[in-house]
Design an enzyme around this catalytic site. Structure first.
Site, PDB file in Angstrom:
ATOM      1  N   VAL A  12      -3.556  29.562   1.612  1.00  0.00           N
ATOM      2  CA  VAL A  12      -3.085  29.487   0.232  1.00  0.00           C
ATOM      3  C   VAL A  12      -4.294  29.383  -0.696  1.00  0.00           C
ATOM      4  O   VAL A  12      -5.212  28.592  -0.454  1.00  0.00           O
ATOM      5  CB  VAL A  12      -2.163  28.263   0.050  1.00  0.00           C
ATOM      6  N   HIS A  15      -0.714   2.070  11.560  1.00  0.00           N
ATOM      7  CA  HIS A  15      -0.890   1.141  12.693  1.00  0.00           C
ATOM      8  C   HIS A  15      -2.327   1.104  13.195  1.00  0.00           C
ATOM      9  O   HIS A  15      -2.769   0.103  13.732  1.00  0.00           O
ATOM     10  CB  HIS A  15       0.093   1.456  13.827  1.00  0.00           C
ATOM     11  N   ALA A  58       1.255  22.409   7.637  1.00  0.00           N
ATOM     12  CA  ALA A  58       2.259  22.061   8.659  1.00  0.00           C
ATOM     13  C   ALA A  58       1.812  20.858   9.463  1.00  0.00           C
ATOM     14  O   ALA A  58       1.817  20.862  10.692  1.00  0.00           O
ATOM     15  CB  ALA A  58       2.513  23.259   9.569  1.00  0.00           C
ATOM     16  N   HIS A 117      19.360   2.317  33.282  1.00  0.00           N
ATOM     17  CA  HIS A 117      20.186   3.524  33.255  1.00  0.00           C
ATOM     18  C   HIS A 117      21.469   3.231  32.487  1.00  0.00           C
ATOM     19  O   HIS A 117      22.056   2.176  32.680  1.00  0.00           O
ATOM     20  CB  HIS A 117      20.523   3.950  34.682  1.00  0.00           C
ATOM     21  N   GLY A 129       0.791  -1.226   0.000  1.00  0.00           N
ATOM     22  CA  GLY A 129       0.000   0.000   0.000  1.00  0.00           C
ATOM     23  C   GLY A 129       0.823   1.274   0.000  1.00  0.00           C
ATOM     24  O   GLY A 129       2.051   1.264  -0.183  1.00  0.00           O
ATOM     25  N   LYS A 179      10.838   7.405   5.704  1.00  0.00           N
ATOM     26  CA  LYS A 179      11.781   7.139   6.792  1.00  0.00           C
ATOM     27  C   LYS A 179      13.164   6.837   6.245  1.00  0.00           C
ATOM     28  O   LYS A 179      14.175   7.198   6.849  1.00  0.00           O
ATOM     29  CB  LYS A 179      11.280   5.988   7.665  1.00  0.00           C
TER      30      LYS A 179
HETATM   31  P1  NAD Z   1      -2.559  16.965   8.097  1.00  0.00           P
HETATM   32  O1  NAD Z   1      -4.023  16.914   8.200  1.00  0.00           O
HETATM   33  O2  NAD Z   1      -1.730  16.332   9.168  1.00  0.00           O
HETATM   34  O3  NAD Z   1      -2.072  18.490   7.953  1.00  0.00           O
HETATM   35  C1  NAD Z   1      -2.551  19.339   6.921  1.00  0.00           C
HETATM   36  C2  NAD Z   1      -2.319  20.790   7.276  1.00  0.00           C
HETATM   37  O4  NAD Z   1      -2.640  21.599   6.154  1.00  0.00           O
HETATM   38  C3  NAD Z   1      -3.178  21.272   8.423  1.00  0.00           C
HETATM   39  O5  NAD Z   1      -2.339  21.843   9.395  1.00  0.00           O
HETATM   40  C4  NAD Z   1      -4.093  22.287   7.762  1.00  0.00           C
HETATM   41  O6  NAD Z   1      -4.469  23.342   8.646  1.00  0.00           O
HETATM   42  C5  NAD Z   1      -3.233  22.802   6.599  1.00  0.00           C
HETATM   43  N1  NAD Z   1      -4.000  23.449   5.514  1.00  0.00           N
HETATM   44  C6  NAD Z   1      -5.156  23.031   4.953  1.00  0.00           C
HETATM   45  N2  NAD Z   1      -5.556  23.886   3.977  1.00  0.00           N
HETATM   46  C7  NAD Z   1      -4.620  24.883   3.889  1.00  0.00           C
HETATM   47  C8  NAD Z   1      -4.453  26.054   3.067  1.00  0.00           C
HETATM   48  N3  NAD Z   1      -5.329  26.392   2.119  1.00  0.00           N
HETATM   49  N4  NAD Z   1      -3.365  26.847   3.251  1.00  0.00           N
HETATM   50  C9  NAD Z   1      -2.458  26.514   4.213  1.00  0.00           C
HETATM   51  N5  NAD Z   1      -2.564  25.416   5.006  1.00  0.00           N
HETATM   52  C10 NAD Z   1      -3.633  24.593   4.858  1.00  0.00           C
HETATM   53  O7  NAD Z   1      -2.226  16.320   6.662  1.00  0.00           O
HETATM   54  P2  NAD Z   1      -0.893  15.742   6.019  1.00  0.00           P
HETATM   55  O8  NAD Z   1       0.334  16.249   6.673  1.00  0.00           O
HETATM   56  O9  NAD Z   1      -1.089  15.957   4.554  1.00  0.00           O
HETATM   57  O10 NAD Z   1      -1.003  14.195   6.324  1.00  0.00           O
HETATM   58  C11 NAD Z   1      -2.083  13.433   5.789  1.00  0.00           C
HETATM   59  C12 NAD Z   1      -2.398  12.257   6.668  1.00  0.00           C
HETATM   60  O11 NAD Z   1      -1.336  11.323   6.631  1.00  0.00           O
HETATM   61  C13 NAD Z   1      -2.601  12.670   8.092  1.00  0.00           C
HETATM   62  O12 NAD Z   1      -3.790  12.059   8.550  1.00  0.00           O
HETATM   63  C14 NAD Z   1      -1.410  12.123   8.814  1.00  0.00           C
HETATM   64  O13 NAD Z   1      -1.766  11.649  10.101  1.00  0.00           O
HETATM   65  C15 NAD Z   1      -0.951  10.973   7.938  1.00  0.00           C
HETATM   66  N6  NAD Z   1       0.503  10.853   8.022  1.00  0.00           N
HETATM   67  C16 NAD Z   1       1.074  10.364   9.150  1.00  0.00           C
HETATM   68  C17 NAD Z   1       2.445  10.275   9.242  1.00  0.00           C
HETATM   69  C18 NAD Z   1       3.057   9.703  10.474  1.00  0.00           C
HETATM   70  O14 NAD Z   1       2.369   9.041  11.223  1.00  0.00           O
HETATM   71  N7  NAD Z   1       4.322   9.961  10.733  1.00  0.00           N
HETATM   72  C19 NAD Z   1       3.253  10.722   8.217  1.00  0.00           C
HETATM   73  C20 NAD Z   1       2.653  11.232   7.098  1.00  0.00           C
HETATM   74  C21 NAD Z   1       1.265  11.280   7.013  1.00  0.00           C
END
Ligand code: NAD
Length: 461
Positions: free
Chosen positions: A237, A317, A181, A440, A40, A51
């Site tokens: 944006v 997960h 972010a 430790h 996937g 990673k």
């Molecule tokens: P996210 O939902 O975590 O963050 C998206 C961000 O974009 C939000 O902060 C939002 O406010 C911002 N945003 C939305 N529209 C905007 C605009 N017009 N202008 C500026 N900012 C805007 O989404 P993501 O980072 O794309 O991740 C997607 C999914 O994948 C999430 O559910 C995340 O949990 C998952 N993911 C997890 C991991 C991990 O576990 N390490 C890694 C990558 C992705």
């Protein structure tokens, strides 16, 4: 026409794990996947390749910087980006082959092609050859999600990319503009900053990492800014125009910004649109998610759904847990997932990891809590390895001392959170953790100290 006990649609972490578990329970299982590789999004263009790049870029940055104060002075370090990308792909291919082996071991039938419903217990696979109908007692939908974009922005995966394109830039961008972010924006922003790009993150909200504990998110922003990532918060944006090698990002009520690549990381949307759900009377929500009951059964008896397609945290997960619990419930009568104990990890530097409720969530619901915090600065192992940024914060019920949430920013936070998730799952008190012997010198001692700090008795701070 082939017939199986269970047909799983989608071989991501949710689907392939569910298929293996059902096979372990003695069922005749098939899995339909449209991509040639199993695993996937997570394996092909998500968790694993990101990673690999995070680790390689960390090594590159450290090698280039050296550690003068520790007696390590580096010379000229060169970046061979194509070798780095090749290594990433090798990691992916090896793991993909591993899942193939697991499928063979468990005698899981594999169909390559796009699946859609033709009836409640009938799925048609459209592959290279003729469409193949398959029947099954039960069907499990685990089709995951795809990157979302914004109305004025079309992803071309070259200049304006999703996470998929940002895993394969063939040259380091000069100025990478990241929209969003969240997890993806910060992880991939970190990769390209380390490799030499200027990185600017544009975020709609007035904070980064929405949903995460605010104190942790604030600390993270300060650290990322020190590393050189620029943030523009409260910034909506509107659109992006590409003119040859330049991308111009239009921002509501502000000056436009120019860069040579734009990463759109504004969330993901469920893959439910081409599944033929209408033919079996399963309606999706207005955002495309499939509603399910407490046992992951859709409105159509015998058809189940798990992972990103049902909403909640879009995490590999979480999908795995749901896949296992769904088939266990189906074939043994028992199976449960505790949504409150699912950890989240952002693999930046430092890592950020969280499980349970944030301080804001507890305040909002009016739960009285006690808080214990311990900085890595006061942890011997963190000092020795020069990784002193960050802290552990533990939140426990004021009356019962039951741990309600743990939030960690610091080196290896993603590993440290496992103990905390186990504690939440076992209904542990902060006292329980405080009284467990922690080796430790380890970073995990900071978790113990935060537990002690809940009761005001941290030893080293
Ligand atoms: P996210 O939902 O975590 O963050 C998206 C961000 O974009 C939000 O902060 C939002 O406010 C911002 N945003 C939305 N529209 C905007 C605009 N017009 N202008 C500026 N900012 C805007 O989404 P993501 O980072 O794309 O991740 C997607 C999914 O994948 C999430 O559910 C995340 O949990 C998952 N993911 C997890 C991991 C991990 O576990 N390490 C890694 C990558 C992705």
């Amino acid at each position: 026409m082939p017939h199986h006990d269970l047909v799983v649609i989608g071989a991501g972490p949710g689907g392939y794990v569910a298929a293996i578990r059902a096979a372990q329970l003695g069922k005749d299982v098939a899995c339909i996947e449209q991509e040639p590789m199993l695993g996937g999004t997570c394996l092909r263009v998500g968790c694993i390749p990101s990673k690999a790049l995070l680790e390689s870029s960390r090594l590159y940055e450290e090698a280039a910087r050296g550690w003068k104060e520790r007696g390590i002075v580096s010379g000229k370090v060169q970046l061979d980006l194509s070798a780095m990308l090749q290594h990433k792909q090798q990691v992916v291919n090896t793991l993909g082959g591993g899942i193939d082996g697991l499928f063979q071991k468990h005698k899981i039938a594999r169909y390559v092609g796009h699946a859609s419903f033709d009836g409640p217990q009938r799925v048609v696979v459209a592959g290279n050859d003729e469409a193949l109908p398959i029947t099954a007692e039960h069907v499990l939908i685990a089709t995951g999600s795809s990157p979302a974009s914004l109305p004025g922005i079309e992803l071309d995966e070259e200049r304006i990319v999703s996470s998929t394109g940002a895993l394969s830039f063939f040259e380091v961008p000069r100025h990478l503009i990241v929209i969003g972010a969240g997890y993806i924006g910060l992880e991939l922003g970190t990769v390209w900053r380390r490799l030499g790009a200027q990185v600017t993150v544009l975020e709609y909200l007035d904070r980064i990492l929405p949903g995460m504990d605010a104190q942790v998110a604030q600390q993270a922003r300060k650290i990322f800014e020190k590393q050189g990532i620029r943030f523009r918060l409260g910034c909506r944006v509107e659109s992006v125009q590409v003119n040859r090698k330049t991308c111009e990002v239009q921002i509501d009520g502000d000056e436009p910004m120019q860069g040579d690549r734009v990463l759109v990381a504004v969330g993901r949307r469920p893959n439910t649109d081409r599944l033929g759900l209408e033919t079996i009377g399963v309606e999706t929500t207005d955002r495309g998610f499939i509603p399910v009951d407490a046992h992951w059964e859709t409105s159509q008896p015998g058809v189940f759904a798990i992972g990103d397609v049902i909403g909640g945290a879009m995490l590999a997960h979480k999908a795995e847990e749901e896949g296992v619990a769904c088939v266990e419930r189906l074939y043994t009568g028992y199976g449960h997932v505790n949504d409150d104990a699912i950890p989240g990890v952002c693999y930046t530097e430092p890592e950020i990891a969280t499980v349970g409720k944030s301080e804001e969530a507890l305040q909002e619901e009016g739960t009285a809590y006690r808080k214990g915090q311990f900085p890595f600065l006061a942890n011997g192992r963190a000092r020795a390895s020069g990784q002193t940024d960050g802290f552990v914060k533990m939140l426990a019920d004021e009356r019962t001392d039951r741990v309600l949430g743990v939030h960690i920013i610091g080196a290896h936070a993603g590993e440290l959170i496992a103990e905390c998730a186990a504690a939440l799952e076992f209904g542990a008190s902060s006292e329980d953790i405080a009284r467990c012997c922690h080796a430790h010198p380890t970073l995990a001692e900071a978790v113990k100290e935060a537990a002690l700090a809940v009761d005001g008795r941290a030893i080293h701070f």
